[in-house]
Write an enzyme that holds these catalytic residues in place. Structure first.
Site, PDB file in Angstrom:
ATOM      1  N   CYS A  80       0.817  -1.219   0.000  1.00 56.41           N
ATOM      2  CA  CYS A  80       0.000   0.000   0.000  1.00 56.41           C
ATOM      3  C   CYS A  80       0.855   1.276   0.000  1.00 56.41           C
ATOM      4  CB  CYS A  80      -0.947   0.011   1.190  1.00 56.41           C
ATOM      5  SG  CYS A  80      -1.926  -1.475   1.298  1.00 56.41           S
ATOM      6  N   HIS A  89      -3.382   7.150   2.229  1.00 54.32           N
ATOM      7  CA  HIS A  89      -3.807   5.856   1.695  1.00 54.32           C
ATOM      8  C   HIS A  89      -5.227   5.574   2.192  1.00 54.32           C
ATOM      9  CE1 HIS A  89      -4.214   1.720   0.792  1.00 54.32           C
ATOM     10  NE2 HIS A  89      -3.991   1.285   2.014  1.00 54.32           N
ATOM     11  N   ASN A 131     -10.262   0.060  -0.873  1.00 55.04           N
ATOM     12  CA  ASN A 131      -8.819   0.144  -0.679  1.00 55.04           C
ATOM     13  C   ASN A 131      -8.132  -0.441  -1.920  1.00 55.04           C
ATOM     14  OD1 ASN A 131      -6.158  -0.409   0.039  1.00 55.04           O
ATOM     15  ND2 ASN A 131      -6.654  -1.161   2.076  1.00 55.04           N
TER      16      ASN A 131
HETATM   17  N1  ACO Z   1     -19.691  -8.640   7.068  1.00 53.97           N
HETATM   18  C1  ACO Z   1     -20.298  -8.983   8.217  1.00 53.97           C
HETATM   19  N2  ACO Z   1     -19.626  -9.419   9.289  1.00 53.97           N
HETATM   20  C2  ACO Z   1     -18.301  -9.534   9.192  1.00 53.97           C
HETATM   21  C3  ACO Z   1     -17.593  -9.191   8.037  1.00 53.97           C
HETATM   22  C4  ACO Z   1     -18.340  -8.733   6.929  1.00 53.97           C
HETATM   23  N3  ACO Z   1     -17.765  -8.378   5.760  1.00 53.97           N
HETATM   24  N4  ACO Z   1     -16.282  -9.396   8.245  1.00 53.97           N
HETATM   25  C5  ACO Z   1     -16.148  -9.835   9.499  1.00 53.97           C
HETATM   26  N5  ACO Z   1     -17.362  -9.922  10.077  1.00 53.97           N
HETATM   27  C6  ACO Z   1     -17.689 -10.360  11.427  1.00 53.97           C
HETATM   28  C7  ACO Z   1     -16.655 -11.317  11.993  1.00 53.97           C
HETATM   29  O1  ACO Z   1     -16.927 -12.636  11.597  1.00 53.97           O
HETATM   30  C8  ACO Z   1     -16.832 -11.114  13.463  1.00 53.97           C
HETATM   31  O2  ACO Z   1     -17.953 -11.823  13.882  1.00 53.97           O
HETATM   32  P1  ACO Z   1     -17.973 -12.576  15.324  1.00 53.97           P
HETATM   33  O3  ACO Z   1     -17.829 -11.461  16.333  1.00 53.97           O
HETATM   34  O4  ACO Z   1     -19.312 -13.242  15.324  1.00 53.97           O
HETATM   35  O5  ACO Z   1     -16.802 -13.491  15.302  1.00 53.97           O
HETATM   36  C9  ACO Z   1     -17.182  -9.646  13.591  1.00 53.97           C
HETATM   37  O6  ACO Z   1     -17.650  -9.237  12.279  1.00 53.97           O
HETATM   38  C10 ACO Z   1     -15.988  -8.782  13.972  1.00 53.97           C
HETATM   39  O7  ACO Z   1     -14.897  -9.141  13.155  1.00 53.97           O
HETATM   40  P2  ACO Z   1     -13.498  -8.429  13.279  1.00 53.97           P
HETATM   41  O8  ACO Z   1     -12.549  -8.946  12.244  1.00 53.97           O
HETATM   42  O9  ACO Z   1     -13.072  -8.471  14.723  1.00 53.97           O
HETATM   43  O10 ACO Z   1     -13.917  -6.982  12.859  1.00 53.97           O
HETATM   44  P3  ACO Z   1     -13.303  -5.603  13.291  1.00 53.97           P
HETATM   45  O11 ACO Z   1     -14.253  -4.921  14.167  1.00 53.97           O
HETATM   46  O12 ACO Z   1     -11.866  -5.739  13.706  1.00 53.97           O
HETATM   47  O13 ACO Z   1     -13.313  -4.855  11.913  1.00 53.97           O
HETATM   48  C11 ACO Z   1     -11.795  -4.190  10.163  1.00 53.97           C
HETATM   49  C12 ACO Z   1     -12.562  -5.339  10.795  1.00 53.97           C
HETATM   50  C13 ACO Z   1     -12.801  -3.191   9.612  1.00 53.97           C
HETATM   51  C14 ACO Z   1     -10.945  -4.719   9.013  1.00 53.97           C
HETATM   52  C15 ACO Z   1     -10.922  -3.575  11.269  1.00 53.97           C
HETATM   53  O14 ACO Z   1     -10.091  -4.542  11.858  1.00 53.97           O
HETATM   54  C16 ACO Z   1     -10.085  -2.473  10.798  1.00 53.97           C
HETATM   55  O15 ACO Z   1     -10.532  -1.361  10.669  1.00 53.97           O
HETATM   56  N6  ACO Z   1      -8.793  -2.754  10.535  1.00 53.97           N
HETATM   57  C17 ACO Z   1      -7.877  -1.793  10.015  1.00 53.97           C
HETATM   58  C18 ACO Z   1      -7.091  -2.397   8.983  1.00 53.97           C
HETATM   59  C19 ACO Z   1      -7.630  -2.164   7.614  1.00 53.97           C
HETATM   60  O16 ACO Z   1      -8.490  -1.371   7.329  1.00 53.97           O
HETATM   61  N7  ACO Z   1      -7.020  -2.858   6.705  1.00 53.97           N
HETATM   62  C20 ACO Z   1      -7.272  -2.636   5.347  1.00 53.97           C
HETATM   63  C21 ACO Z   1      -6.209  -3.201   4.525  1.00 53.97           C
HETATM   64  S1  ACO Z   1      -4.633  -2.944   5.122  1.00 53.97           S
HETATM   65  C22 ACO Z   1      -4.020  -1.535   4.520  1.00 53.97           C
HETATM   66  O17 ACO Z   1      -4.398  -1.093   3.474  1.00 53.97           O
HETATM   67  C23 ACO Z   1      -2.982  -0.836   5.273  1.00 53.97           C
END
Ligand code: ACO
Length: 320
Positions: free
Chosen positions: A111, A247, A277
């Protein structure tokens, strides 16, 4: 003497895929995706390839800069999703646009790819190894996603962004580039495995996996520090910056960086709502959208910052 961006271009695939479209093929919803990420839709390739998108973005950047392909003597492409292991995407772009006099190569910084490519082009220009560079970020991320893994595939999209860069009296004034390989496995995509006569490994295709919360922590701590270092190097202060083109990973990361810098989130333009992204392509696509909307005036101080796989980060301060 420094290096200046004199033109921008971008290309997004024709096909729009909304969160509602995804909810028809997997267990997700517009509410889950948009509330956690800010993403409402993304573009996915059908006919387009990594090279065709990069070449189209390059043509648009050349037109915007008023520069002919003949004048380009350096092409650097930041990508992790080239169509071939060889030739490089940069060599394919060279052929497609007819930049016969260019040295062309790809660079992998995920990225941060566009920022690493920009800093490399800057080094070539300052060393007088090139006069006019084409710097491109392009990804077809849809081919390295596991479309059965809803926690990653909904975040990403496909597209390309490009900039023409030339030596000038004003332009880049601060650069902060870094890597932390020890944390690389929090965001990874394995390459093909070895299957020579001596080693027989699993031949199943493997896709991108991510520890989202670790990536989040990395981004919200590293990016503000990197911006502070680059702005200081430029002899400026945070309030001098008109826009922060980050980004486009996640709206929450952007809001948190804005808060940590004590800057209004209005100074952080957004494209992730309609692009998702796009890794190395997201910063140059955003910059091109800002340029074409007339948001940038000569003399404006802009920060661009990329961060992600590697782990890597790169921030540039520039005068438009
Ligand atoms: N739709 C519905 N539910 C979902 C989805 C989806 N697409 N994806 C995951 N879930 C569910 C999971 O199964 C989990 O369910 P459970 O509690 O029953 O087990 C619940 O949602 C929470 O999942 P988490 O993975 O813990 O979700 P989180 O709240 O951490 O959010 C996210 C995920 C948005 C990716 C978050 O971790 C984040 O903001 N990370 C930052 C990193 C990022 O944005 N990376 C992008 C690429 S990296 C880069 O470009 C630098």
């Amino acid at each position: 003497m420094t290096s200046r961006i004199i033109g921008t271009g971008s290309y997004l695939p024709e096909t729009v895929v909304t969160n509602d479209d995804l909810s028809k093929i997997m267990d997700t919803s517009d509410e889950w995706i948009s509330s956690r990420t800010g993403i409402r839709e993304r573009r996915l390739v059908k006919e387009e390839t990594t090279a065709s998108m990069a070449a189209e973005a390059a043509k648009r950047a050349l037109e915007n800069a008023g520069v002919s392909a003949d004048e380009i003597d350096l092409i650097i492409v930041g990508t992790i999703t080239g169509d071939y292991v060889t030739p490089s995407t940069a060599c394919e772009v060279q052929a497609a646009i007819g930049a016969e006099h260019a040295v062309a190569f790809d660079l992998n910084a995920a990225c941060s790819g566009f920022m690493f490519a920009l800093s490399s082009a800057h080094a070539y220009l300052q060393a007088n190894l090139a006069k006019t560079a084409l710097v491109i970020g392009v990804e077809t991320l849809s081919k390295i996603m596991d479309w059965n893994d809803r926690s990653t595939c909904v975040l990403f999209g496909d597209g390309a962004g490009a900039a023409v860069v030339k030596r000038d009296e004003v332009g880049l004034s601060g650069l902060d580039i870094g890597s932390d390989g020890a944390k690389g496995m929090v965001l990874a995509c394995p390459n093909r495995t070895n299957n020579n006569p001596l080693v027989q490994t699993d031949k199943t295709l493997r896709y991108t996996y991510m520890d989202g919360q670790e990536v989040y922590k990395f981004a919200v701590t590293t990016v503000p520090e990197s911006i502070h270092r680059a702005v200081e190097q430029a002899g400026l202060e945070i309030p001098d910056i008109k826009y922060f083109a980050l980004h486009q990973a996640n709206i929450r990361i952007i809001q948190s960086v804005a808060k940590r810098l004590r800057v209004s989130v209005d100074k952080f333009p957004i494209s992730l709502d309609h692009c998702g992204n796009i890794s190395a392509a997201s910063v140059p696509i955003l910059l091109d959208e800002m340029n074409r909307k007339g948001m940038l005036e000569r003399g404006d101080k802009i920060v661009m910052s990329g961060f992600g796989g590697g782990l890597t980060w790169g921030t540039a301060v520039l005068t438009w």
